[in-house]
Design a protein around this motif. Structure first.
Motif, PDB file in Angstrom:
ATOM      1  N   ARG A 100      40.872  51.463  50.634  1.00 32.52           N
ATOM      2  CA  ARG A 100      41.851  50.720  49.842  1.00 32.52           C
ATOM      3  C   ARG A 100      41.694  51.025  48.361  1.00 32.52           C
ATOM      4  O   ARG A 100      40.590  51.091  47.820  1.00 32.52           O
ATOM      5  CB  ARG A 100      41.690  49.218  50.062  1.00 32.52           C
ATOM      6  N   THR A 101      42.833  51.178  47.696  1.00 31.36           N
ATOM      7  CA  THR A 101      42.845  51.312  46.243  1.00 31.36           C
ATOM      8  C   THR A 101      42.726  49.926  45.623  1.00 31.36           C
ATOM      9  O   THR A 101      42.904  48.911  46.299  1.00 31.36           O
ATOM     10  CB  THR A 101      44.147  51.975  45.790  1.00 31.36           C
ATOM     11  N   GLU A 138      45.939  48.009  46.254  1.00 27.41           N
ATOM     12  CA  GLU A 138      46.024  47.528  47.636  1.00 27.41           C
ATOM     13  C   GLU A 138      45.054  46.381  47.882  1.00 27.41           C
ATOM     14  O   GLU A 138      45.356  45.451  48.640  1.00 27.41           O
ATOM     15  CB  GLU A 138      45.740  48.681  48.594  1.00 27.41           C
ATOM     16  N   THR A 139      43.890  46.429  47.247  1.00 28.70           N
ATOM     17  CA  THR A 139      42.924  45.341  47.394  1.00 28.70           C
ATOM     18  C   THR A 139      43.475  44.052  46.813  1.00 28.70           C
ATOM     19  O   THR A 139      43.372  42.977  47.430  1.00 28.70           O
ATOM     20  CB  THR A 139      41.609  45.711  46.710  1.00 28.70           C
ATOM     21  N   ASP A 178      37.133  47.486  53.192  1.00 24.30           N
ATOM     22  CA  ASP A 178      37.875  48.665  53.649  1.00 24.30           C
ATOM     23  C   ASP A 178      37.656  49.763  52.625  1.00 24.30           C
ATOM     24  O   ASP A 178      38.076  49.649  51.470  1.00 24.30           O
ATOM     25  CB  ASP A 178      39.365  48.336  53.801  1.00 24.30           C
ATOM     26  N   ALA A 213      46.167  42.689  49.164  1.00 25.54           N
ATOM     27  CA  ALA A 213      45.617  42.112  50.394  1.00 25.54           C
ATOM     28  C   ALA A 213      44.970  40.756  50.128  1.00 25.54           C
ATOM     29  O   ALA A 213      45.112  39.813  50.920  1.00 25.54           O
ATOM     30  CB  ALA A 213      44.602  43.076  51.003  1.00 25.54           C
TER      31      ALA A 213
END
Length: 870
Positions: free
Chosen positions: A698-699, A702-703, A695, A706
């Protein structure tokens, strides 16, 4: 058999005649209706010569349809056409219904012949009857169909008779073989003898067929089993024998003196299959009344049940090394087999994994299990205080053993702590209590209370022993879990203290990280982010073999070594080479140690250095998984980087690989605990990882989130280290480079160009210090180094000045003597720069100095004068 065959043949003949007549009716009706409704029929009837117009057509239809006659009548019933011309002009019989407008079929008996006929009226457009059409088949021709079928019927009947005769003969032979040649009289006498013996014995006999149905039950079996009168030919499951006896009989397995309760009797059951003694499958069960053993058997059954209960408790309690879960398992085992309500209180110190003390007056309710809803007991989490000396709980703690309160309604001491709560308990129906202290190694860990409510008998003395044994087993499991909790907490605390507390400040990488300890204990996974000179950043991920405290300590040693080696600014392959030598040396020193140690050999490590000026990342890995690279568009690759053996193997050089990372790329470094798991191999884990990080928006934070949510359970089986970095580039306007001729006279020119570049950057206040540092470094490079010489300025959160040359000679900071002409340059550099150092490249070296922006360095004049000899 002969009668059956004759009746069957007659039935077939009658059926054939009926079918032929019905077929004749249908065909006659179809022909008559078709002719009556044909275009021109009604018009021909109103014509002057109807016979001349209709006779040829009627004959044509008769011959084409296969009927015996087709006649057309006028509205008075007079024949206008007929197969026999002599009948034309005569009046037909029985057509009055058709003249009234009704179509019908019938079996006609009369002149000119008996026939199956259909009579259909012919109507004009105004629906008035203008004539009648009759069509039919003579009755004699209908019977011909049956005559043609008669040989087949007779042949079938003869065949059936032959088969029946042969079957009767075979059945007779079979019966003779089954009865062993005995005649009816002998069979009757044998049956009477066997029946008399079967019903005279004082032992129940039950014979079942292979399908589970009752074939025979003697009088004693009916009495002992309370069988219904219609028990014969019924399934065993329909007789109401009780679940255990029914299962035993349905299983059909051999049993000898199996004691089973049937109502208020104890029966000794023996079961044997009938197959070995004859061809018919089934079984014979015999029953003896052993009611006199009821009391003894009841005690044995009770003891066996208690032993089974305790055995099951031992299997179900202590399945995890979690204090709270173990307390919950104790309550789950006891409800409802032993009690209707179970509460477990533990000391707060035990819940924290600490060593319990002698202060046991306050405990926290840890587990509560009930067989009913809406109970009046205090919920989980509340503090339970044992301050009244007269309560059963306080008495149990004081004595160190269980206390029984058989009837709470008559007991007053247990009301002392909370009279209002006691009344609510009684009103709810709870009437009996056993309270047992949880003790392990002579130390009280908590309390367990067993309660019984309405519908359950009160506790007896026999129940106390079971409760004490159950609680003793649970106490050992809770103490083991407590000690594990303490050690686990210590190991986690140690490991987290050895891991980076926070990520260092730097501008070239946006970084997020995660560390998750394993379910079974901490491991040796670690990560690190190390700023290097020239705005470069080193990313490190490693994995130590094993788990536990020693693995955490070993991880700390390796992490410290990596930090120390990185301060030398070594290339990734050289750093791993030094680390490999250190691991080999440490393993050889601890190989003969008496205590168990976690070997360092087999540890993996990945060391990557990112340079924001060129966007290049240099990676070297020792047995570690390659990182995932996510480009700015979200495409995921796992680059094929050189793989070297794990640390400590020795004998193999380490190699490096280079990655070109566009700005905005993400580099995902991880340990094997992230992708490997139960039911998932490495390839599947890498595929899931790729789909998760693919993605572009995504920062790194956030990665990480996830990946953890999708790939890891709440408590992973192996510890996991995860590091995600998004790259940034140093702007070209923030980089200035000069190639310097190998001549001292070029120093003033370069110094002037550097000063102008600093003015362009708005750094006039740092010009003096920067020019001084540059002069000293550049002069040393030309005087003691080798070409080519290059100067580079880097502007970021600090100002970095780099001077490189082709020599590997390492400069050293030293105090010059008063008579020395040189030796003071690096001292001046160290005074005006915040940091300085040397790093080596493939060819030559780089001497760098770093200055903090926004402040002017003011060295101590006395020290400068002292060094300069002034």
């Amino acid at each position: 058999m002969l009668l059956l065959v004759a009746v069957g043949a007659a039935a077939l003949a009658v059926q054939g005649l009926y079918d032929a007549e019905r077929s004749a009716r249908d065909r006659s009706l179809a022909v008559a209706e078709a002719f009556a409704h044909a275009p021109g029929t009604a018009q021909a009837l109103r014509a002057p010569e109807p016979t001349a117009r209709l006779q040829p057509k009627a004959e044509e239809v008769r011959k084409g349809s296969g009927v015996d006659f087709v006649s057309v009548l006028d509205k008075h019933g007079v024949r206008l056409t007929d197969r026999e011309p002599g009948l034309i002009g005569t009046k037909a019989q029985g057509v009055g219904r058709a003249l009234a407008g009704e179509s019908f079929t019938e079996t006609f008996h009369g002149q000119p012949t008996d026939a199956v006929r259909a009579v259909v009226p012919v109507t004009d457009p105004s629906r008035r009857v203008v004539g009648v059409v009759t069509a039919g088949i003579e009755y004699a021709n209908v019977g011909e169909v049956l005559v043609r079928q008669l040989p087949v019927l007779l042949g079938t009947a003869a065949g059936a008779l032959v088969l029946a005769t042969g079957g009767a003969a075979l059945v007779s032979r079979r019966l003779l073989r089954q009865t062993h040649g005995l005649g009816p009289a002998e069979m009757t006498r044998m049956y009477e003898h066997h029946d008399a013996v079967l019903h005279a014995v004082r032992e129940g006999v039950l014979i079942l067929g292979g399908d589970g149905r009752v074939l025979l039950a003697n009088d004693e079996a009916r009495r002992l089993l309370d069988l219904p009168r219609d028990a014969d030919r019924r399934q065993v499951a329909e007789l109401g024998l009780g679940p255990r006896l029914t299962r035993l009989l349905e299983a059909g397995e051999t049993a000898s003196d199996e004691v089973i309760r049937a109502g208020d009797r104890l029966l000794a059951v023996n079961i044997r299959p009938t197959a070995p003694y004859g061809d018919a499958p089934g079984l014979v069960a015999t029953f003896r009344d052993t009611t006199e053993l009821l009391a003894l058997s009841g005690q044995a059954e009770l003891a066996r049940g208690r032993l089974s209960f305790l055995y099951e408790a031992g299997m179900r309690i202590g399945t995890t090394l979690d204090v709270r879960r173990t307390a919950e398992e104790l309550s789950e085992v006891a409800v409802p087999r032993m009690a209707d309500f179970v509460t477990v209180e533990l000391l707060d110190a035990v819940l924290r994994g600490e060593e319990p003390t002698s202060a046991v007056r306050e405990m926290r309710r840890t587990a509560l299990r009930t067989a009913h809803t809406g109970h009046p007991l205090q919920p989980v989490g509340e503090v339970i205080r044992f301050v009244m000396a007269d309560t059963p709980m306080a008495a149990a703690l004081r004595r160190g053993k269980a206390v029984l309160v058989p009837d709470l309604r008559t007991a007053q001491d247990w009301r002392a702590r909370d009279s209002g709560g006691a009344e609510r308990v009684l009103d709810y129906g709870i009437h009996s209590l056993i309270t047992v202290p949880l003790r392990a190694r002579g130390v009280v860990l908590g309390m367990a209370d067993f309660w019984r409510g309405a519908g359950s008998p009160r506790f007896e003395e026999e129940d106390v022993a079971v409760a004490e044994e159950l609680v003793a087993r649970a106490a050992v499991a809770i103490d083991n879990a407590r000690r594990y909790t303490r050690e686990h907490t210590m190991a986690v605390t140690l490991q987290r203290s050895l891991l980076p507390v926070g990520l260092p400040e730097q501008d070239v990488l946006e970084i997020a990280s995660r560390y998750l300890p394993a379910r079974s204990g901490v491991g040796g996974d670690w990560f690190d982010v190390i700023p290097l000179p020239g705005f470069r950043v080193a990313l490190v991920v490693g994995d130590i073999v094993g788990h536990g405290m020693q693995a955490a300590v070993t991880m700390g040693r390796l992490r410290t070594a990596v930090l120390n080696f990185s301060s030398l600014d070594l290339a990734p392959d050289e750093l791993l080479g030094h680390l490999d030598e250190m691991v080999t040396r440490l393993d050889s020193q601890t190989a003969t140690a008496d205590d168990d140690h976690v070997p360092l050999t087999g540890a993996t490590c990945l060391y990557a250095v990112y340079d924001p000026v060129c966007g290049r990342c240099t990676v070297s890995r020792a047995g570690h998984l390659a990182p995932a690279v996510v480009d700015p568009e979200g495409r995921v690759t796992f680059p094929d980087l050189p793989l070297s053996p794990p640390l400590g193997v020795g004998g193999h050089p380490f190699e490096t690989g280079e990655l070109e990372l566009p700005e905005g790329s993400r580099l995902v470094l991880f340990t094997d605990g992230l992708i490997e798991g139960r039911g998932r191999d490495v390839d599947e884990g890498l595929a899931v990882l790729a789909s998760t990080v693919a993605d572009a928006d995504r920062t790194p934070e956030e990665t990480c989130r996830a990946l953890v949510e999708r790939m890891l359970p709440e408590r992973p089986a192996d510890d996991v280290a995860l590091l995600v970095a998004r790259t940034r580039r140093l702007k070209p306007s923030c980089v200035a480079t000069w190639d310097v001729p190998f001549d001292v006279t070029a120093v003033p020119r370069v110094r002037g160009e550097v000063s102008r570049r600093l003015t362009d950057w708005g750094l006039e206040e740092t010009a003096f210090a920067t020019e001084l540092i540059l002069s000293e470094l550049l002069t040393n490079a030309i005087r003691y180094g080798a070409p080519p010489v290059r100067v580079r300025l880097l502007l970021g959160r600090t100002l970095v000045c780099e001077v490189s040359d082709g020599s590997n000679t390492s400069p050293r900071l030293r105090r010059a003597a008063g008579t020395d002409e040189g030796g003071r340059g690096l001292f001046l550099v160290s005074q005006f720069a915040d940091l300085w150092g040397t790093r080596y490249a493939a060819r030559g070296k780089v001497i760098w100095a770093e200055q903090t922006l926004g402040r002017v360095v003011e060295p101590d004049p006395s020290v400068l004068f002292d060094v300069m000899g002034l």
